[in-house]
Scaffold this motif. Structure first.
Motif, mmCIF file in Angstrom:
data_model
loop_
_atom_site.group_PDB
_atom_site.id
_atom_site.type_symbol
_atom_site.label_atom_id
_atom_site.label_comp_id
_atom_site.label_asym_id
_atom_site.label_seq_id
_atom_site.Cartn_x
_atom_site.Cartn_y
_atom_site.Cartn_z
ATOM 1 N N MET A 217 -27.696 -50.425 11.921
ATOM 2 C CA MET A 217 -27.703 -48.331 11.993
ATOM 3 C C MET A 217 -27.770 -47.803 9.893
ATOM 4 S SD MET A 217 -24.471 -47.690 13.769
ATOM 5 C CE MET A 217 -24.415 -46.171 13.200
ATOM 6 N N LYS A 218 -28.479 -46.971 10.162
ATOM 7 C CA LYS A 218 -28.246 -46.271 8.558
ATOM 8 C C LYS A 218 -28.231 -45.094 9.048
ATOM 9 C CE LYS A 218 -30.952 -46.010 4.665
ATOM 10 N NZ LYS A 218 -32.067 -46.027 4.319
ATOM 11 N N ASP A 219 -27.832 -44.294 8.271
ATOM 12 C CA ASP A 219 -26.749 -42.409 8.140
ATOM 13 C C ASP A 219 -27.377 -42.346 9.844
ATOM 14 O OD1 ASP A 219 -26.909 -43.172 5.152
ATOM 15 O OD2 ASP A 219 -29.659 -42.752 5.342
ATOM 16 N N GLY A 220 -25.569 -42.895 10.207
ATOM 17 C CA GLY A 220 -25.857 -42.273 11.560
ATOM 18 C C GLY A 220 -26.828 -42.487 12.360
ATOM 19 N N GLN A 221 -27.989 -43.242 12.262
ATOM 20 C CA GLN A 221 -28.806 -43.487 12.871
ATOM 21 C C GLN A 221 -28.821 -45.284 13.600
ATOM 22 O OE1 GLN A 221 -32.347 -41.422 11.379
ATOM 23 N NE2 GLN A 221 -32.009 -40.424 13.327
ATOM 24 N N ILE A 222 -29.766 -45.618 14.070
ATOM 25 C CA ILE A 222 -30.333 -47.131 14.677
ATOM 26 C C ILE A 222 -31.073 -47.264 14.081
ATOM 27 C CG2 ILE A 222 -31.010 -48.744 16.227
ATOM 28 C CD1 ILE A 222 -28.541 -47.780 17.690
ATOM 29 N N ILE A 223 -31.232 -48.078 12.963
ATOM 30 C CA ILE A 223 -32.933 -47.999 12.667
ATOM 31 C C ILE A 223 -34.173 -49.371 12.957
ATOM 32 C CG2 ILE A 223 -32.695 -46.950 10.561
ATOM 33 C CD1 ILE A 223 -32.518 -49.690 8.664
ATOM 34 N N GLU A 224 -33.048 -50.110 14.149
ATOM 35 C CA GLU A 224 -33.667 -52.078 14.434
ATOM 36 C C GLU A 224 -32.411 -52.324 15.335
ATOM 37 O OE1 GLU A 224 -36.273 -55.393 12.116
ATOM 38 O OE2 GLU A 224 -33.877 -54.937 11.987
ATOM 39 N N THR A 225 -33.383 -52.674 16.254
ATOM 40 C CA THR A 225 -32.498 -52.970 17.420
ATOM 41 C C THR A 225 -33.709 -54.388 17.487
ATOM 42 O OG1 THR A 225 -32.089 -51.986 18.640
ATOM 43 C CG2 THR A 225 -31.338 -53.456 19.463
ATOM 44 N N LYS A 226 -32.503 -55.820 16.960
ATOM 45 C CA LYS A 226 -33.309 -57.578 16.881
ATOM 46 C C LYS A 226 -32.866 -57.368 18.517
ATOM 47 C CE LYS A 226 -33.530 -60.108 13.883
ATOM 48 N NZ LYS A 226 -32.852 -59.861 12.454
ATOM 49 N N GLU A 227 -33.438 -58.513 19.154
ATOM 50 C CA GLU A 227 -32.952 -59.306 20.422
ATOM 51 C C GLU A 227 -33.517 -60.627 19.918
ATOM 52 O OE1 GLU A 227 -32.480 -59.533 24.941
ATOM 53 O OE2 GLU A 227 -33.382 -57.438 24.082
ATOM 54 N N LYS A 228 -32.964 -61.781 20.003
ATOM 55 C CA LYS A 228 -32.514 -63.010 19.436
ATOM 56 C C LYS A 228 -32.853 -63.823 21.319
ATOM 57 C CE LYS A 228 -28.881 -64.735 17.476
ATOM 58 N NZ LYS A 228 -28.564 -65.745 17.306
ATOM 59 N N LEU A 229 -34.243 -64.161 21.049
ATOM 60 C CA LEU A 229 -34.899 -65.120 21.931
ATOM 61 C C LEU A 229 -33.534 -66.607 21.945
ATOM 62 C CD1 LEU A 229 -38.328 -65.075 21.330
ATOM 63 C CD2 LEU A 229 -36.812 -63.863 23.429
ATOM 64 N N PRO A 230 -33.560 -66.716 23.907
ATOM 65 C CA PRO A 230 -33.013 -67.920 23.985
ATOM 66 C C PRO A 230 -33.455 -69.151 23.349
ATOM 67 C CG PRO A 230 -33.387 -66.905 26.037
ATOM 68 C CD PRO A 230 -34.051 -65.546 24.663
ATOM 69 N N LYS A 231 -33.331 -70.410 22.738
ATOM 70 C CA LYS A 231 -33.456 -71.400 22.467
ATOM 71 C C LYS A 231 -34.003 -71.791 24.537
ATOM 72 C CE LYS A 231 -30.683 -71.973 18.610
ATOM 73 N NZ LYS A 231 -28.925 -71.472 19.151
ATOM 74 N N SER A 232 -35.177 -72.619 23.834
ATOM 75 C CA SER A 232 -35.281 -73.873 25.017
ATOM 76 C C SER A 232 -34.822 -74.679 24.739
ATOM 77 C CB SER A 232 -36.755 -72.727 26.139
ATOM 78 O OG SER A 232 -37.782 -72.960 24.233
#
Ligand code: ADP
Ligand code: MG
Length: 232
Positions: A217-232
């Motif tokens: 988040m930055k200044d009341g907004q979401i600036i990035e959403t990062k999903e971690k890939l499951p380890k295979s």
């Protein structure tokens, strides 16, 4: 269906003549069983968001859906149930009641959750055992270390078996080693009990180690959403 879904969430605080735009239109979706971290600088709106998710505060605009139902549509007793039994909260400053022992702090949450009086001590003791605090049940918060206090607070947060744990900088007052123990416990609750955990932290390393989903988040907004890939 996501367990929590947020759409265009806005929160304005008016204090006297000034208006603070704490959240400026936030949308995101959390699946059941996820570990999520919310990161961002102080003042960017992390606690505001967590408090709204916990039903402690209301948005100015926008929607929070819990299992497909808008929290804002809940009648007051349904909202109270949501706060008591669907979500558990943990805070940086533990927020234990100083005049109650470890087990009594948990018993109070159990009382709020309508657990009969005669079952409370046993359930509180079991929860403290799960947190590795079986020999601290009758200690007051002042007789416990910070890490122990936070473990009591975690035990309290799961006392009524919530699906979701909301943690606001749970390691903010703890040293590195103790912080690691708290993270391990939270991960255990995710893996063994299937809890969905949303943790606010300003420590990117903790966020990366802990979570499947990292929301910046930055200044009341979401600036990035990062999903971690499951380890295979
Ligand atoms: P964070 O947890 O990321 O540090 P907060 O959500 O606590 O940020 O605060 C976001 C913004 O909203 C800040 O500018 C803060 O000063 C303001 N704020 C938070 N709570 C209130 C309140 N109750 N009244 C007025 N302003 C508030
Ligand atoms: Mg905060």
């Amino acid at each position: 269906m996501p367990i929590l879904e947020i759409t265009n969430l806005v929160k304005d605080y008016s204090t006297g003549s000034t208006m603070v735009h704490a959240l400026r239109g936030i949308s995101c979706s959390i699946s059941e069983g996820t570990t999520a971290s919310i990161v961002g600088k102080s003042g960017c709106g992390k606690s505001t968001l967590l408090n709204i998710l916990g039903g402690l505060d209301q948005p100015t605009k926008g929607l929070v859906n819990y299992k497909g139902q808008a929290i804002s549509s809940f009648k007051s007793n349904r909202l109270a149930d949501y706060r008591k039994t669907e979500v558990g909260m943990i805070f940086q400053s533990f927020n234990l009641i100083p005049t109650l022992t470890a087990w009594e702090n948990i018993a109070m949450a159990l009382a709020i959750g309508d657990i009969p009086r005669k079952r409370r001590k046993q359930r509180a003791t079991e929860l403290l055992g799960y947190m590795g605090l079986e020999d601290r049940t009758s200690h007051l918060p002042t007789e416990l270390s910070g890490g122990e206090c936070q473990r009591v607070a975690i035990a309290r947060s799961i006392a009524n078996n919530p699906k979701v744990i909301l943690a606001d900088e749970p390691t903010g007052n703890l040293d590195t080693e103790t912080s690691g123990q708290i993270m391990t416990l939270l991960r255990k609750l995710n893996k063994e009990e299937g809890k969905t955990i949303i943790m606010v932290t300003h420590d990117l390393e903790y966020a990366n180690n802990f979570a499947d989903l990292i929301i910046t988040m930055k200044d009341g907004q979401i600036i990035e959403t990062k999903e971690k890939l499951p380890k295979s």
